[in-house]
Design a protein around this motif. Structure first.
Motif, PDB file in Angstrom:
ATOM      1  N   SER A  54      38.253 -20.888  45.184  1.00  0.00           N
ATOM      2  CA  SER A  54      39.430 -21.218  44.379  1.00  0.00           C
ATOM      3  C   SER A  54      39.006 -21.506  42.944  1.00  0.00           C
ATOM      4  O   SER A  54      37.818 -21.512  42.623  1.00  0.00           O
ATOM      5  CB  SER A  54      40.130 -22.443  44.970  1.00  0.00           C
ATOM      6  N   ASP A  55      39.970 -21.747  42.067  1.00  0.00           N
ATOM      7  CA  ASP A  55      39.593 -22.110  40.704  1.00  0.00           C
ATOM      8  C   ASP A  55      39.196 -23.583  40.645  1.00  0.00           C
ATOM      9  O   ASP A  55      39.359 -24.337  41.615  1.00  0.00           O
ATOM     10  CB  ASP A  55      40.696 -21.768  39.697  1.00  0.00           C
ATOM     11  N   SER A  56      38.643 -23.990  39.509  1.00  0.00           N
ATOM     12  CA  SER A  56      38.077 -25.331  39.405  1.00  0.00           C
ATOM     13  C   SER A  56      38.257 -25.869  37.993  1.00  0.00           C
ATOM     14  O   SER A  56      38.075 -25.142  37.014  1.00  0.00           O
ATOM     15  CB  SER A  56      36.584 -25.292  39.755  1.00  0.00           C
ATOM     16  N   TYR A  57      38.616 -27.143  37.901  1.00  0.00           N
ATOM     17  CA  TYR A  57      38.687 -27.834  36.611  1.00  0.00           C
ATOM     18  C   TYR A  57      37.775 -29.051  36.671  1.00  0.00           C
ATOM     19  O   TYR A  57      37.892 -29.877  37.586  1.00  0.00           O
ATOM     20  CB  TYR A  57      40.126 -28.261  36.299  1.00  0.00           C
ATOM     21  N   ARG A  58      36.858 -29.121  35.742  1.00  0.00           N
ATOM     22  CA  ARG A  58      35.894 -30.217  35.662  1.00  0.00           C
ATOM     23  C   ARG A  58      35.224 -30.474  37.016  1.00  0.00           C
ATOM     24  O   ARG A  58      35.116 -31.605  37.473  1.00  0.00           O
ATOM     25  CB  ARG A  58      36.532 -31.484  35.095  1.00  0.00           C
ATOM     26  N   MET A  59      34.850 -29.400  37.652  1.00  0.00           N
ATOM     27  CA  MET A  59      34.018 -29.379  38.844  1.00  0.00           C
ATOM     28  C   MET A  59      34.734 -29.792  40.119  1.00  0.00           C
ATOM     29  O   MET A  59      34.564 -29.172  41.167  1.00  0.00           O
ATOM     30  CB  MET A  59      32.782 -30.278  38.658  1.00  0.00           C
ATOM     31  N   LEU A  60      35.583 -30.809  40.087  1.00  0.00           N
ATOM     32  CA  LEU A  60      36.001 -31.457  41.324  1.00  0.00           C
ATOM     33  C   LEU A  60      37.480 -31.350  41.666  1.00  0.00           C
ATOM     34  O   LEU A  60      37.902 -31.867  42.699  1.00  0.00           O
ATOM     35  CB  LEU A  60      35.587 -32.935  41.288  1.00  0.00           C
ATOM     36  N   ILE A  61      38.295 -30.725  40.816  1.00  0.00           N
ATOM     37  CA  ILE A  61      39.668 -30.470  41.243  1.00  0.00           C
ATOM     38  C   ILE A  61      39.936 -28.969  41.210  1.00  0.00           C
ATOM     39  O   ILE A  61      39.351 -28.235  40.414  1.00  0.00           O
ATOM     40  CB  ILE A  61      40.727 -31.240  40.422  1.00  0.00           C
ATOM     41  N   HIS A  62      40.812 -28.539  42.106  1.00  0.00           N
ATOM     42  CA  HIS A  62      41.106 -27.121  42.297  1.00  0.00           C
ATOM     43  C   HIS A  62      42.619 -26.927  42.199  1.00  0.00           C
ATOM     44  O   HIS A  62      43.331 -26.978  43.210  1.00  0.00           O
ATOM     45  CB  HIS A  62      40.564 -26.660  43.646  1.00  0.00           C
ATOM     46  N   PRO A  63      43.126 -26.699  40.993  1.00  0.00           N
ATOM     47  CA  PRO A  63      44.584 -26.637  40.803  1.00  0.00           C
ATOM     48  C   PRO A  63      45.259 -25.490  41.548  1.00  0.00           C
ATOM     49  O   PRO A  63      46.356 -25.653  42.087  1.00  0.00           O
ATOM     50  CB  PRO A  63      44.733 -26.472  39.282  1.00  0.00           C
ATOM     51  N   GLY A  64      44.614 -24.324  41.570  1.00  0.00           N
ATOM     52  CA  GLY A  64      45.248 -23.137  42.129  1.00  0.00           C
ATOM     53  C   GLY A  64      45.792 -23.290  43.532  1.00  0.00           C
ATOM     54  O   GLY A  64      46.959 -22.971  43.792  1.00  0.00           O
ATOM     55  N   PRO A  65      44.987 -23.756  44.501  1.00  0.00           N
ATOM     56  CA  PRO A  65      45.473 -23.850  45.882  1.00  0.00           C
ATOM     57  C   PRO A  65      46.601 -24.848  46.091  1.00  0.00           C
ATOM     58  O   PRO A  65      47.230 -24.838  47.153  1.00  0.00           O
ATOM     59  CB  PRO A  65      44.218 -24.294  46.661  1.00  0.00           C
ATOM     60  N   CYS A  66      46.851 -25.719  45.127  1.00  0.00           N
ATOM     61  CA  CYS A  66      47.971 -26.657  45.235  1.00  0.00           C
ATOM     62  C   CYS A  66      49.193 -26.180  44.453  1.00  0.00           C
ATOM     63  O   CYS A  66      50.328 -26.317  44.909  1.00  0.00           O
ATOM     64  CB  CYS A  66      47.557 -28.043  44.733  1.00  0.00           C
ATOM     65  N   ILE A  67      48.967 -25.617  43.285  1.00  0.00           N
ATOM     66  CA  ILE A  67      50.075 -25.225  42.410  1.00  0.00           C
ATOM     67  C   ILE A  67      50.644 -23.861  42.785  1.00  0.00           C
ATOM     68  O   ILE A  67      51.864 -23.686  42.909  1.00  0.00           O
ATOM     69  CB  ILE A  67      49.611 -25.230  40.942  1.00  0.00           C
ATOM     70  N   ILE A  68      49.788 -22.875  42.973  1.00  0.00           N
ATOM     71  CA  ILE A  68      50.265 -21.498  43.137  1.00  0.00           C
ATOM     72  C   ILE A  68      51.051 -21.288  44.434  1.00  0.00           C
ATOM     73  O   ILE A  68      52.104 -20.634  44.416  1.00  0.00           O
ATOM     74  CB  ILE A  68      49.098 -20.510  42.987  1.00  0.00           C
ATOM     75  N   PRO A  69      50.636 -21.830  45.589  1.00  0.00           N
ATOM     76  CA  PRO A  69      51.472 -21.669  46.785  1.00  0.00           C
ATOM     77  C   PRO A  69      52.855 -22.302  46.631  1.00  0.00           C
ATOM     78  O   PRO A  69      53.849 -21.760  47.136  1.00  0.00           O
ATOM     79  CB  PRO A  69      50.660 -22.375  47.876  1.00  0.00           C
ATOM     80  N   ALA A  70      52.916 -23.438  45.941  1.00  0.00           N
ATOM     81  CA  ALA A  70      54.210 -24.074  45.688  1.00  0.00           C
ATOM     82  C   ALA A  70      55.069 -23.196  44.786  1.00  0.00           C
ATOM     83  O   ALA A  70      56.282 -23.046  45.000  1.00  0.00           O
ATOM     84  CB  ALA A  70      53.999 -25.448  45.056  1.00  0.00           C
ATOM     85  N   VAL A  71      54.443 -22.606  43.774  1.00  0.00           N
ATOM     86  CA  VAL A  71      55.159 -21.708  42.860  1.00  0.00           C
ATOM     87  C   VAL A  71      55.670 -20.473  43.594  1.00  0.00           C
ATOM     88  O   VAL A  71      56.828 -20.056  43.424  1.00  0.00           O
ATOM     89  CB  VAL A  71      54.241 -21.298  41.687  1.00  0.00           C
TER      90      VAL A  71
END
Length: 466
Positions: free
Chosen positions: A94-111
């Protein structure tokens, strides 16, 4: 700050649409969307991906619902989002922001669920993604290491908020409703670090559940449930619970001072875009290993060195990258030399010249694969050293050779923050190896690149189902 954080954030979310997004932000959101959709195809072949899809089909199948990617079955909004989140996270790419959070798997399925059920346009999708990615990144920022040290896994903790914001944007929540969505998401969020610390696998379903919790927060807000105004910065609010205080005092930091003002979360919002630092992970491993693989690949491409003459490899990294999931309780099987450690990926790439993006995900502590004796021998010569003055995703690799020759490469931390052209080029290079029709993969590239021209997501989703 004269207004609450959630009030200021909600006003930004409501007022931002496609027409006032900078071109580079639109391009970045296309990059994240394309990456997540391709990765979901890979994730459908994993055991965790199959389990999530089967659960959603059995428990939440629904005619005229939202689409479960790859499989194509319709399910409830929350069921489809849960399954699709798992598909996007199953291979650890998945994508990664500052190593430890992964926005894509939370945001994109909801979108995807909200846009499909609401017949939203491509422009609507890109604007919802942009505000969700931006706010989640800003809320997380410098607080990530302190959240980790409290025993929480940052990705689902902040991902619940990202999911709520994205869903709320597409549902058309007004400002007061969005404040409530943030409040509900702040209290619905979950995910501890005991799994990453001890080797448990419950973290494999953190993001799917965070996605589900976030979209439920937005749906409840649509029903005019009343949330607290100061859910984030209040004395008993989000930051006090997950950071340990609401004053900006940090127990751990990537680098720099141990304090941060909560005002920095909203400083320059809409002008300076933090989401530009999101990194798509090409390789099936922890994010901090990806720049090590890339940099070693660069070094090997530039120098025709003899592996048997390698005396020592030194990898200098940010100190938090060497103590996952946190210096408060590191997992030795991830940080010590062994299979799936940074030492392993450095050695494997040094020997082979690259690391295969489609290789099966391996976990720390697993037995080595057949034919890897040379890798296991070389990793014993790898030293991984953490530094508090190095940025995350900015490794330096030094290879010392018999006879005194020395080869070195170094990243600044921004090299993997790809745009859409780079992303499609890198993923497109192995389309032929993916078990998916090549015409659909090529079509997905074109559709995503021109998403602003799509009236709805039927064409995009159609390229992601069998």
């Amino acid at each position: 700050m004269t207004e609450s954080l959630s009030r200021i954030i909600s006003r930004f979310i409501i007022s931002t649409d496609y027409d006032n997004l900078p071109p580079e932000v639109i391009d970045k959101m296309k990059t994240s969307l394309f990456h997540s959709l391709v990765v979901s195809i890979l994730g459908a072949e994993t055991s965790h991906g199959k389990a999530a899809v089967e659960l959603a089909k059995v428990e939440e199948g629904k005619e005229n619902g939202a689409t479960i990617l790859v499989d194509g079955t319709k399910a409830t909004r929350s069921g489809a989002a849960f399954a699709n989140s798992k598909l996007m996270h199953a291979t650890n790419q998945s994508d990664s922001y500052r190593m430890l959070i992964h926005p894509g798997p939370c945001i994109i399925p909801a979108v995807l669920a909200a846009a499909e059920l609401g017949s939203s346009s491509g422009k609507d999708v890109l604007s919802a993604m942009a505000v969700a990615y931006e706010v989640e990144s800003r809320l997380a920022g410098d607080f990530i290491p302190s959240v980790q040290a409290r025993g929480f896994r940052s990705s689902p903790i902040f991902g619940t908020l990202g999911s709520a914001i994205a869903t709320g944007k597409l549902l058309g929540l007004d400002e007061d409703q969005m404040v409530t969505a943030v409040a509900l998401a702040s209290t619905f969020t979950c995910g501890t670090n005991e799994g990453p610390r001890s080797g448990g696998r419950e973290m494999m379903f953190h993001e799917p559940q965070a996605t589900r919790n976030g979209l439920m927060a937005a749906l409840l807000a649509k029903e005019n449930v009343k949330g607290s105004e100061t859910s984030l910065e209040g004395d008993a609010g989000f930051y006090n619970a997950f950071v340990g205080n609401n004053k900006g005092d940090l127990s751990y930091v990537f680098n720099g001072p141990n304090t941060v003002s909560l005002d920095s979360i909203i400083e320059g919002i809409g002008e300076r875009w933090e989401l530009m630092h999101v990194v798509p992970k090409l390789y099936p491993t922890a994010g901090y290993n990806c720049p090590v693989i890339e940099l070693m690949t660069d070094i090997r491409a530039a120098h025709d060195l003899s592996i048997q003459d390698v005396e020592k490899i030194t990898v200098d990294m940010n100190w938090l990258e060497t103590s996952y999931p946190s210096p408060a309780f590191p997992n030795p099987s991830r940080t010590a030399p062994g299979v799936a450690s940074t030492h392993y990926f450095a050695a494997y790439t040094c020997i082979n010249g690259n690391y295969p993006p489609l290789r099966k995900r391996i976990e720390a502590g697993e037995q080595s694969l057949d034919g890897e004796d040379a890798v296991l021998d070389l990793l014993k010569k790898v030293d991984v050293i953490g530094h508090k003055d190095r940025k995350a995703f900015a490794p330096r690799i030094t290879i010392e050779m018999t006879g005194g020759n020395l080869y070195q490469g170094e990243y600044k931390g921004e090299e993997l923050e790809w745009d859409f052209a780079t992303e499609t080029s890198r993923l497109g290079s192995f389309f032929g190896e993916i078990d998916w029709p090549i015409d659909k993969l090529n079509g997905l590239t074109v559709i995503t690149g021109d998403l602003q021209g799509e009236e709805n997501l039927s064409n995009l989703i159609g390229h992601c189902v069998r």
